[in-house]
Every structure is written in C-alpha cells, then in structure tokens.
Design a protein around this motif. Structure first.
Motif, PDB file in Angstrom:
ATOM      1  N   ILE A  59      27.853  39.306  47.977  1.00  0.00           N
ATOM      2  CA  ILE A  59      29.277  38.995  47.870  1.00  0.00           C
ATOM      3  C   ILE A  59      29.405  37.531  47.472  1.00  0.00           C
ATOM      4  N   ASP A  60      29.798  37.300  46.227  1.00  0.00           N
ATOM      5  CA  ASP A  60      29.929  35.942  45.725  1.00  0.00           C
ATOM      6  C   ASP A  60      31.250  35.317  46.151  1.00  0.00           C
ATOM      7  N   GLY A  61      31.266  33.997  46.195  1.00  0.00           N
ATOM      8  CA  GLY A  61      32.508  33.289  46.402  1.00  0.00           C
ATOM      9  C   GLY A  61      33.294  33.215  45.106  1.00  0.00           C
ATOM     10  N   SER A  62      34.588  32.993  45.209  1.00  0.00           N
ATOM     11  CA  SER A  62      35.426  32.872  44.026  1.00  0.00           C
ATOM     12  C   SER A  62      36.690  32.108  44.372  1.00  0.00           C
ATOM     13  N   VAL A  63      37.335  31.521  43.361  1.00  0.00           N
ATOM     14  CA  VAL A  63      38.542  30.729  43.577  1.00  0.00           C
ATOM     15  C   VAL A  63      39.591  31.066  42.514  1.00  0.00           C
ATOM     16  N   SER A  64      40.854  30.932  42.894  1.00  0.00           N
ATOM     17  CA  SER A  64      41.943  31.341  42.014  1.00  0.00           C
ATOM     18  C   SER A  64      42.029  30.512  40.741  1.00  0.00           C
ATOM     19  N   PHE A  65      41.675  29.213  40.825  1.00  0.00           N
ATOM     20  CA  PHE A  65      41.837  28.388  39.630  1.00  0.00           C
ATOM     21  C   PHE A  65      40.762  28.646  38.579  1.00  0.00           C
ATOM     22  N   VAL A  66      39.795  29.499  38.896  1.00  0.00           N
ATOM     23  CA  VAL A  66      38.840  29.964  37.880  1.00  0.00           C
ATOM     24  C   VAL A  66      39.175  31.383  37.441  1.00  0.00           C
ATOM     25  N   THR A  67      39.340  32.299  38.403  1.00  0.00           N
ATOM     26  CA  THR A  67      39.625  33.696  38.030  1.00  0.00           C
ATOM     27  C   THR A  67      40.931  33.806  37.246  1.00  0.00           C
ATOM     28  N   SER A  68      41.926  33.002  37.617  1.00  0.00           N
ATOM     29  CA  SER A  68      43.205  33.044  36.894  1.00  0.00           C
ATOM     30  C   SER A  68      43.036  32.581  35.454  1.00  0.00           C
ATOM     31  N   CYS A  69      42.193  31.577  35.244  1.00  0.00           N
ATOM     32  CA  CYS A  69      41.959  31.083  33.881  1.00  0.00           C
ATOM     33  C   CYS A  69      41.224  32.115  33.040  1.00  0.00           C
ATOM     34  N   PHE A  70      40.332  32.878  33.652  1.00  0.00           N
ATOM     35  CA  PHE A  70      39.703  33.994  32.942  1.00  0.00           C
ATOM     36  C   PHE A  70      40.780  34.972  32.482  1.00  0.00           C
ATOM     37  N   GLY A  71      41.663  35.352  33.405  1.00  0.00           N
ATOM     38  CA  GLY A  71      42.703  36.317  33.075  1.00  0.00           C
ATOM     39  C   GLY A  71      43.666  35.821  32.025  1.00  0.00           C
ATOM     40  N   MET A  72      44.077  34.552  32.138  1.00  0.00           N
ATOM     41  CA  MET A  72      45.012  34.003  31.171  1.00  0.00           C
ATOM     42  C   MET A  72      44.365  33.840  29.791  1.00  0.00           C
ATOM     43  N   ASN A  73      43.080  33.528  29.755  1.00  0.00           N
ATOM     44  CA  ASN A  73      42.372  33.486  28.474  1.00  0.00           C
ATOM     45  C   ASN A  73      42.341  34.871  27.828  1.00  0.00           C
ATOM     46  N   ALA A  74      42.120  35.902  28.649  1.00  0.00           N
ATOM     47  CA  ALA A  74      42.133  37.272  28.119  1.00  0.00           C
ATOM     48  C   ALA A  74      43.506  37.618  27.557  1.00  0.00           C
ATOM     49  N   ALA A  75      44.559  37.253  28.294  1.00  0.00           N
ATOM     50  CA  ALA A  75      45.919  37.509  27.809  1.00  0.00           C
ATOM     51  C   ALA A  75      46.176  36.758  26.509  1.00  0.00           C
ATOM     52  N   GLY A  76      45.671  35.538  26.420  1.00  0.00           N
ATOM     53  CA  GLY A  76      45.851  34.749  25.209  1.00  0.00           C
ATOM     54  C   GLY A  76      45.212  35.391  23.992  1.00  0.00           C
ATOM     55  N   VAL A  77      44.041  35.982  24.177  1.00  0.00           N
ATOM     56  CA  VAL A  77      43.379  36.688  23.081  1.00  0.00           C
ATOM     57  C   VAL A  77      44.273  37.814  22.571  1.00  0.00           C
ATOM     58  N   VAL A  78      44.804  38.606  23.502  1.00  0.00           N
ATOM     59  CA  VAL A  78      45.653  39.741  23.140  1.00  0.00           C
ATOM     60  C   VAL A  78      46.905  39.281  22.397  1.00  0.00           C
ATOM     61  N   ILE A  79      47.585  38.282  22.947  1.00  0.00           N
ATOM     62  CA  ILE A  79      48.849  37.835  22.353  1.00  0.00           C
ATOM     63  C   ILE A  79      48.623  37.260  20.956  1.00  0.00           C
ATOM     64  N   ARG A  80      47.608  36.430  20.801  1.00  0.00           N
ATOM     65  CA  ARG A  80      47.363  35.827  19.486  1.00  0.00           C
ATOM     66  C   ARG A  80      47.033  36.896  18.444  1.00  0.00           C
ATOM     67  N   ARG A  81      46.232  37.880  18.823  1.00  0.00           N
ATOM     68  CA  ARG A  81      45.855  38.929  17.867  1.00  0.00           C
ATOM     69  C   ARG A  81      47.059  39.792  17.496  1.00  0.00           C
ATOM     70  N   LEU A  82      47.797  40.260  18.499  1.00  0.00           N
ATOM     71  CA  LEU A  82      48.910  41.168  18.229  1.00  0.00           C
ATOM     72  C   LEU A  82      50.072  40.457  17.543  1.00  0.00           C
ATOM     73  N   ALA A  83      50.244  39.175  17.841  1.00  0.00           N
ATOM     74  CA  ALA A  83      51.347  38.435  17.214  1.00  0.00           C
ATOM     75  C   ALA A  83      51.081  38.204  15.742  1.00  0.00           C
ATOM     76  N   SER A  84      49.817  38.126  15.370  1.00  0.00           N
ATOM     77  CA  SER A  84      49.483  37.816  13.972  1.00  0.00           C
ATOM     78  C   SER A  84      49.485  39.057  13.103  1.00  0.00           C
ATOM     79  N   THR A  85      49.083  40.205  13.669  1.00  0.00           N
ATOM     80  CA  THR A  85      49.034  41.444  12.885  1.00  0.00           C
ATOM     81  C   THR A  85      48.865  42.617  13.835  1.00  0.00           C
ATOM     82  N   ARG A  86      49.356  43.803  13.412  1.00  0.00           N
ATOM     83  CA  ARG A  86      49.106  45.029  14.150  1.00  0.00           C
ATOM     84  C   ARG A  86      47.829  45.663  13.650  1.00  0.00           C
TER      85      ARG A  86
END
Length: 297
Positions: free
Chosen positions: A270-297
């Motif tokens: 069971i590894d340790g984890s912190v919100s200011f890292v896991t949240s940045c992973f999630g927001m980076n993933a969201a950023g990938v999706v938004i940039r791709r979909l906003a530019s083209t379908r």
C-alpha cells in the motif's frame, strides 16, 4: 452495470447545446444555433465558440473515480464536456479523504461514481451524466466500451489486469485514450510528464505496462502506440510504517465493502499518495482530452 437515470430536462432559462450538424434536427425542424452558457465564458474565451460546441457534443468516459479519475472528471465537466460516463465499482473509504475529490465525512460509504455524477450535475445541469457502478474487466468489456460509443477514454484504473485490457481494447477499436501511470508514491507534481506510452521513461509502472501490453496483446509498445500516458519521472518513495500498524500486525484495510475484483488486501504493497500529485495527474489527463477534442473531432 447500473446506469443512473438521466438528469431532469434543462430549465427554460438555459439553451441546450444544439446538434453539431447544421440544417435540421432529428425531427426535421430547423436546428437551433449553438449558444454558449455563461458558466463557460472563460473557457470559451480561450477556445472559441466552434471548439466549445465540439466539447458540448463530445462523449467521454472516465474509468476509475479515485485520486486521479475524480479530478479528471472535474476538469472535463468544468471545461464543457456535454456527455460524461463515470465508471467505478467502489464506495468512498475514509482513507480516500486525503486525495479523492468526493471523499468527505458525509461521502464515506457512498458510491464514488454516483457522488461524482451528482457533483457534475451541480456544476453543469445541461450535461448528460451517467454513473456506472461496475468494475471494468474482460467479461463486461463489450457492454461497456463499443465502437463509436465515445470520442475519448480516460483510463484512471489502478488494477493492472483491467488497465491492460482497457488499453488494448481502445487501441483495437481506434478510440483515443489517455492513461494514468503511477501517481502514488510521489511528492513532486512538477515531475509529471505527458507522452505517448512508447516515450515514457523513469516510471517502473509504465515500463511494466509497455512490457505486458506487448507480451499479452501484441501491442508494439517500442514505437508510437496512440496511447497518451500521464506519468512521473520522480523516483518512487517506499511506504512508511505507521504507529497504529503495530496494533494490527501490519496494514489493516478499513474499506466499507468487500469485492472480488480489487481490494487493499489483494495488493502486495500500500503506497502513500497525496492530493497535490494525484490531482495533477487527473487534470493533465483532462487537458489532453480537451485540447484534442477542441481542435478536431
């Protein structure tokens, strides 16, 4: 699966997103032009009306609503994605409080997928949000992920077997996917990187995923895969034993439910984890999706 009923119809004060195609709608009537809600004014001023219309008509599924997935979902709904499917089989545990967006005192014991769905509906009542209480696996893969069903997949699954099958299915079906690698055992959010899976380095988890995808499914991971990976170049930190572990002869799982798929007791560590890292992973993933979909379908 246990999909939730659709949210109530939009109020008269809101203008729902019109179909992307010009001309007539499904009933043969003239389609109403897209009108951006003021709640997305600031995003619209970055991307423009045409891109915001693409986002409003996009369908995205997020597998996993934990420390990474819950923040990915938040980034997507606050950016104007109009159709979201949120998949997670778990209930909130008190140990989720340090890093998962839905984990509060009142949330413990409740469905992660449904709590995030409720939150999304409060952020954007115009969006179509579906909560699916299910564990992604091979037996339900065809039911949960079909060709043409989604414009983008976010993989925030931490079970290796399930992650491998999901990534292989996305590659096979040609569905764009962004996948979170190891977000636990890190403290430095500035060490996060976004690359094609074949280009990841200094992440042992990503290395294992590359190796196993190639061995088990024949995915050529030594060249461009089309799988966008969010990962960290920070060295993993070993978990530290805590004082209350002594009273239980080691780690004691306090999760509110048992399941046959993925529990604390099934893990070797069971590894340790912190919100200011896991949240940045999630927001980076969201950023990938938004940039791709906003530019083209």
């Amino acid at each position: 699966m246990n999909p939730q009923p659709p949210p109530p119809a939009p109020s008269e004060t809101e203008t729902p997103p019109a179909p992307a195609a010009a001309g007539t709608d499904a009933n043969g009537s003239l389609a109403r032009p897209f009108k951006l809600s003021r709640r997305f004014d600031r995003t619209g001023r970055l991307l423009g009306d045409t891109a915001m219309e693409r986002l409003a008509n996009a369908r995205v599924v997020v597998f996993g609503q934990g420390g990474v997935g819950s923040y990915a979902t938040e980034g997507l709904v606050r950016s104007g994605i109009g159709h979201l499917t949120l998949v997670d089989h778990d209930d909130v545990c008190v140990t989720n409080t340090n890093r998962q967006l839905h984990a509060t005192v009142k949330g413990v014991g409740k469905s992660k997928a449904e709590l995030m769905a409720q939150r999304c509906r409060e952020i954007n009542p115009m969006a179509r949000i579906e909560a699916v209480r299910e564990f992604y696996r091979e037996e339900v893969a065809e039911q949960m992920l079909q060709p043409g069903q989604y414009d983008f997949v976010v993989d925030a699954i931490d079970n290796v077997k399930a992650k491998l099958h999901l990534l292989h299915r996305c590659v096979s079906l040609g569905i764009p996917v962004v996948s979170s690698m190891g977000a636990a055992a890190r403290l430095d959010p500035t060490a996060i990187r976004v690359e094609d899976l074949s280009e990841t380095h200094m992440d042992p988890f990503a290395k294992d995923i590359r190796k196993l995808l190639k061995r088990k499914y024949g995915v050529e991971t030594d060249r461009h895969t089309g799988i966008t990976a969010v990962y960290s170049i920070e060295a993993r930190r070993m978990p530290v034993a805590l004082n209350y572990d002594d009273a239980t002869d080691g780690f004691l799982c306090v999760c509110p439910q048992d399941n046959d798929f993925h529990t604390c007791d099934h893990r070797t560590q069971i590894d340790g984890s912190v919100s200011f890292v896991t949240s940045c992973f999630g927001m980076n993933a969201a950023g990938v999706v938004i940039r791709r979909l906003a530019s083209t379908r």
